[in-house]
Design a protein around this motif. Structure first.
Motif, PDB file in Angstrom:
ATOM      1  N   SER A  38      51.140 -67.238  10.685  1.00 29.54           N
ATOM      2  CA  SER A  38      50.434 -68.328  11.356  1.00 29.54           C
ATOM      3  C   SER A  38      50.144 -69.458  10.374  1.00 29.54           C
ATOM      4  O   SER A  38      49.045 -69.944  10.280  1.00 29.54           O
ATOM      5  CB  SER A  38      49.144 -67.814  11.969  1.00 29.54           C
ATOM      6  N   LEU A  39      51.174 -69.827   9.619  1.00 32.73           N
ATOM      7  CA  LEU A  39      51.028 -70.936   8.676  1.00 32.73           C
ATOM      8  C   LEU A  39      51.588 -72.199   9.309  1.00 32.73           C
ATOM      9  O   LEU A  39      52.433 -72.139  10.190  1.00 32.73           O
ATOM     10  CB  LEU A  39      51.815 -70.631   7.393  1.00 32.73           C
ATOM     11  N   ASP A  40      51.100 -73.361   8.848  1.00 35.07           N
ATOM     12  CA  ASP A  40      51.682 -74.621   9.299  1.00 35.07           C
ATOM     13  C   ASP A  40      52.784 -74.996   8.314  1.00 35.07           C
ATOM     14  O   ASP A  40      52.512 -75.318   7.164  1.00 35.07           O
ATOM     15  CB  ASP A  40      50.622 -75.716   9.342  1.00 35.07           C
ATOM     16  N   ASN A  47      54.560 -77.517   8.080  1.00 29.91           N
ATOM     17  CA  ASN A  47      54.638 -78.914   7.659  1.00 29.91           C
ATOM     18  C   ASN A  47      53.738 -79.195   6.459  1.00 29.91           C
ATOM     19  O   ASN A  47      53.830 -80.256   5.850  1.00 29.91           O
ATOM     20  CB  ASN A  47      54.216 -79.836   8.803  1.00 29.91           C
ATOM     21  N   GLU A  64      47.587 -76.885   1.029  1.00 33.55           N
ATOM     22  CA  GLU A  64      46.992 -77.539   2.199  1.00 33.55           C
ATOM     23  C   GLU A  64      46.651 -76.524   3.290  1.00 33.55           C
ATOM     24  O   GLU A  64      45.648 -76.663   3.985  1.00 33.55           O
ATOM     25  CB  GLU A  64      47.934 -78.616   2.752  1.00 33.55           C
ATOM     26  N   ASN A  65      47.488 -75.506   3.423  1.00 37.70           N
ATOM     27  CA  ASN A  65      47.185 -74.437   4.367  1.00 37.70           C
ATOM     28  C   ASN A  65      45.905 -73.713   3.980  1.00 37.70           C
ATOM     29  O   ASN A  65      45.060 -73.422   4.823  1.00 37.70           O
ATOM     30  CB  ASN A  65      48.341 -73.434   4.429  1.00 37.70           C
ATOM     31  N   ARG A 113      43.517 -74.910   2.066  1.00 38.36           N
ATOM     32  CA  ARG A 113      42.387 -75.838   2.145  1.00 38.36           C
ATOM     33  C   ARG A 113      41.870 -75.942   3.583  1.00 38.36           C
ATOM     34  O   ARG A 113      40.666 -75.911   3.830  1.00 38.36           O
ATOM     35  CB  ARG A 113      42.821 -77.224   1.643  1.00 38.36           C
ATOM     36  N   LEU A 114      42.814 -76.065   4.521  1.00 37.13           N
ATOM     37  CA  LEU A 114      42.434 -76.146   5.934  1.00 37.13           C
ATOM     38  C   LEU A 114      41.556 -74.949   6.313  1.00 37.13           C
ATOM     39  O   LEU A 114      40.511 -75.080   6.939  1.00 37.13           O
ATOM     40  CB  LEU A 114      43.694 -76.174   6.804  1.00 37.13           C
ATOM     41  N   HIS A 115      42.003 -73.775   5.874  1.00 38.71           N
ATOM     42  CA  HIS A 115      41.277 -72.551   6.174  1.00 38.71           C
ATOM     43  C   HIS A 115      39.877 -72.578   5.551  1.00 38.71           C
ATOM     44  O   HIS A 115      38.879 -72.291   6.218  1.00 38.71           O
ATOM     45  CB  HIS A 115      42.074 -71.358   5.640  1.00 38.71           C
ATOM     46  N   ILE A 163      38.027 -75.005   4.733  1.00 30.70           N
ATOM     47  CA  ILE A 163      37.122 -75.952   5.382  1.00 30.70           C
ATOM     48  C   ILE A 163      36.717 -75.450   6.765  1.00 30.70           C
ATOM     49  O   ILE A 163      35.559 -75.530   7.150  1.00 30.70           O
ATOM     50  CB  ILE A 163      37.762 -77.353   5.458  1.00 30.70           C
ATOM     51  N   LEU A 164      37.670 -74.891   7.499  1.00 33.57           N
ATOM     52  CA  LEU A 164      37.348 -74.360   8.829  1.00 33.57           C
ATOM     53  C   LEU A 164      36.272 -73.277   8.748  1.00 33.57           C
ATOM     54  O   LEU A 164      35.447 -73.141   9.629  1.00 33.57           O
ATOM     55  CB  LEU A 164      38.598 -73.779   9.503  1.00 33.57           C
ATOM     56  N   ARG A 181      44.899 -66.847   1.764  1.00 32.72           N
ATOM     57  CA  ARG A 181      44.151 -67.688   2.683  1.00 32.72           C
ATOM     58  C   ARG A 181      43.037 -66.895   3.369  1.00 32.72           C
ATOM     59  O   ARG A 181      41.907 -67.359   3.472  1.00 32.72           O
ATOM     60  CB  ARG A 181      45.116 -68.238   3.736  1.00 32.72           C
TER      61      ARG A 181
END
Lengths: 259, 294
Positions: B68-70, B72, B77-78, B80-82, B84-85, B138
């Motif tokens: 379930s990685l992005d 793009n 960045e993957n 980091r997104l996690h 922060i979420l 992650r």
């Protein structure tokens, strides 16, 4: 605070993706070019005498609203795309409110839509569309409203679509007729009853009319170009936004949970 | 799912096994709040999965069956997104602007997995094994109390599987996390504290891997000799429980291998002591189920 951070990071992701996807950037300019450059210019040359306002400007303002509305709405397709490549699992399993997730998504697509608008403005300069730049500037906050509105509309549509294929097939049918019903490049002051009804239930109508009502306010062309006033459009958009956003989010989350 | 009930203690390594379609992923989905249960009670880390879904989510990490990685975004960045979420770090538009603590944590994790050089690269270029490792990094960034692994090594080559497990073992040792594993590679569940085997939405058996093996299979050894008839006579005379006409399969249920061999005078050409594996026990149970079904 966590929710705001989450909204920002979800929106950030969409903007990053846009700048990594050059073809999407270029494609977002092709439609406006056809509408303004080809359609608008040819109608202006042939019809404008009796209209009493510049048709090219009329189309340009309409296309700005249409782009903001449509770009955000179609950007929400990427939610379906995320669902397909399983990335949405990562977002939906996070301890963030579902409303924040969807709102972050709409905000991200709004920023993406504004990036498209910059391109259209350049197009306007190149095509020498007669524009009042001070008036265009007053459209800025309304642009945000229109984009958020388009996003809410997109959520409602996407929540009802299964896969990306369906989305890509169905979406044009939902959005394309609205170009004409909303009068993006055709005056709709007078319509036969059936079209009048369809026009009034098309969400895009209020987005386009809001833009024109703000741009033409206090000018001689106002009565000929605008159907409702700014306040009526704002009220209609506000009500529809709340409906689309809440119903769309509930449906989308439910389809995620029952998958 | 029908009457599935179990409890996993903090820090325990628990494994759920079963054939395709038995209900493993459904169980995990209910436990991780992504699917609504139709009845019953589910609590994770002390929180109810429906009334306190957000608290449950904050306390769990999940490695999904499908990555379930992005693709793009870059690896960092993957992550980091996690981060922060999950509210571990505040939003900042770039890596450089992120707090030092974040950078340190990401780099440490990346180094541990040997992907520090590619941490800023788009993950399109990553191999299946690297993607899996990245997902584990992650999922650990918000220090979950329970880590769910839903067939984490499916589709990986043996070397990648090995190195992923080396890392997971390290993580389990250091973080004292509860681990909930589903897998089709049963040797991965051998080290579990407890195992539950599920078929058709029901738990058929639950216990330590050893107790399950003992219930379903027995230890045995295989012996043979050039002088087969001599060996057979000897086995018969000493009342050893065996089967086969040579090589002979000797049950170790009542007698220990050493005692049996000590009493044999025939020169052996083959001696092989077999402890049943979890996989054998599992297959045995599934076969029993099929027989019962017929």
């Amino acid at each position: 605070m966590k929710e705001i951070n989450a909204i920002l990071t979800i929106a950030h992701r969409d903007l990053v993706k846009l700048f990594r996807d050059r073809t999407r950037l270029i494609f977002s300019l092709i439609f406006p070019f056809i509408f303004i450059g080809v359609l608008g210019s040819s109608l202006q040359s042939n019809l404008s005498g009796e209209l009493g306002y510049n048709f090219l400007t009329f189309v340009f303002v309409g296309v700005l609203a249409q782009t903001l509305f449509q770009s955000t709405a179609s950007g929400i397709i990427s939610l379906v795309e995320d669902r397909e490549n399983d990335f949405s699992q990562e977002i939906f399993i996070s301890p963030v409110s579902r409303y924040s997730i969807i709102f972050g998504k709409i905000l991200g697509e709004t920023l993406v839509a504004f990036a498209g608008v910059v391109g259209i403005l350049v197009l306007g300069v190149v095509l020498q569309v007669p524009l009042d730049w001070a008036r265009l500037l007053t459209l800025l906050p309304f642009g945000l409203i229109v984009a958020l509105f388009g996003g809410a509309f997109g959520i409602l549509v996407m929540a009802n679509l299964g896969g990306q294929r369906t989305a890509n097939q169905v979406f044009p049918f939902i959005i394309f007729p609205q170009f004409f019903l909303a009068g993006v490049f055709n005056p709709i002051q007078n319509l036969p009853p059936v079209l009048l009804f369809l026009s009034r239930i098309s969400p895009m109508t209020y987005a386009v009319d809001l833009f024109r009502s703000v741009y033409y306010t206090g000018t001689a062309a106002f009565d000929k170009t605008v159907i409702f006033g700014t306040l009526v459009n704002m009220a209609a958009i506000f009500v529809m936004f709340l409906l689309f956003f809440s119903i769309g989010t509930i449906l989308f989350v439910r389809s995620e949970r029952n998958r | 799912m029908d009457g599935v009930s179990f409890e996993v203690k903090g820090g325990e390594f628990f494994s759920l096994l079963g054939p395709n379609g038995a209900g493993k992923t459904t169980t995990i989905s209910v436990l991780t709040t992504t699917l609504n249960k139709t009845s019953g009670d589910v609590k994770i880390a002390g929180y109810d999965t429906e009334t306190h879904a957000s608290d449950v989510r904050q306390n769990i990490g999940i490695i999904f069956q499908n990555p379930s990685l992005d693709i793009n975004l870059s690896a960092e960045e993957n992550v980091r997104l996690h981060a922060i979420l999950y509210g571990v770090f505040p939003y900042r538009p770039t890596y450089t602007l992120m707090p030092e603590a974040y950078k340190k944590q990401v780099m440490e994790l990346a180094e541990l997995l040997g992907i520090s050089e590619s941490i800023h690269k788009p993950i399109k270029t990553f191999s299946g094994g690297m993607k899996r490792k990245l997902e584990i990094i992650r999922s650990l960034i918000h220090k979950p109390k329970v880590l769910f692994l839903d067939e984490p090594t499916s589709g990986l080559d043996p070397a990648s599987r090995r190195s992923l497990w080396d890392y997971l073992e390290e993580v389990m040792k250091n973080e004292n996390m509860t681990v909930f594993l589903t897998t089709h590679y049963l040797e991965e569940a051998e080290d579990a504290d407890r195992v539950a085997i599920i078929t058709n939405g029901k738990i058929e058996m639950m216990g330590t891997p050893n107790s399950i093996k003992n219930k379903l299979l027995e230890d045995h050894m295989t012996i043979d000799a050039k002088n087969r008839s001599g060996l057979k006579k000897e086995l018969d005379s000493k009342k050893v429980n065996y089967s086969g006409v040579g090589p002979f399969k000797v049950s170790l249920k009542k007698q220990r291998a050493q005692e049996i061999i000590k009493n044999l005078d025939t020169k052996l050409s083959l001696l092989d002591i077999q402890r049943p594996t979890l996989e054998e026990a599992y297959l045995q149970l599934i076969q029993q189920k099929i027989h019962e079904g017929n």
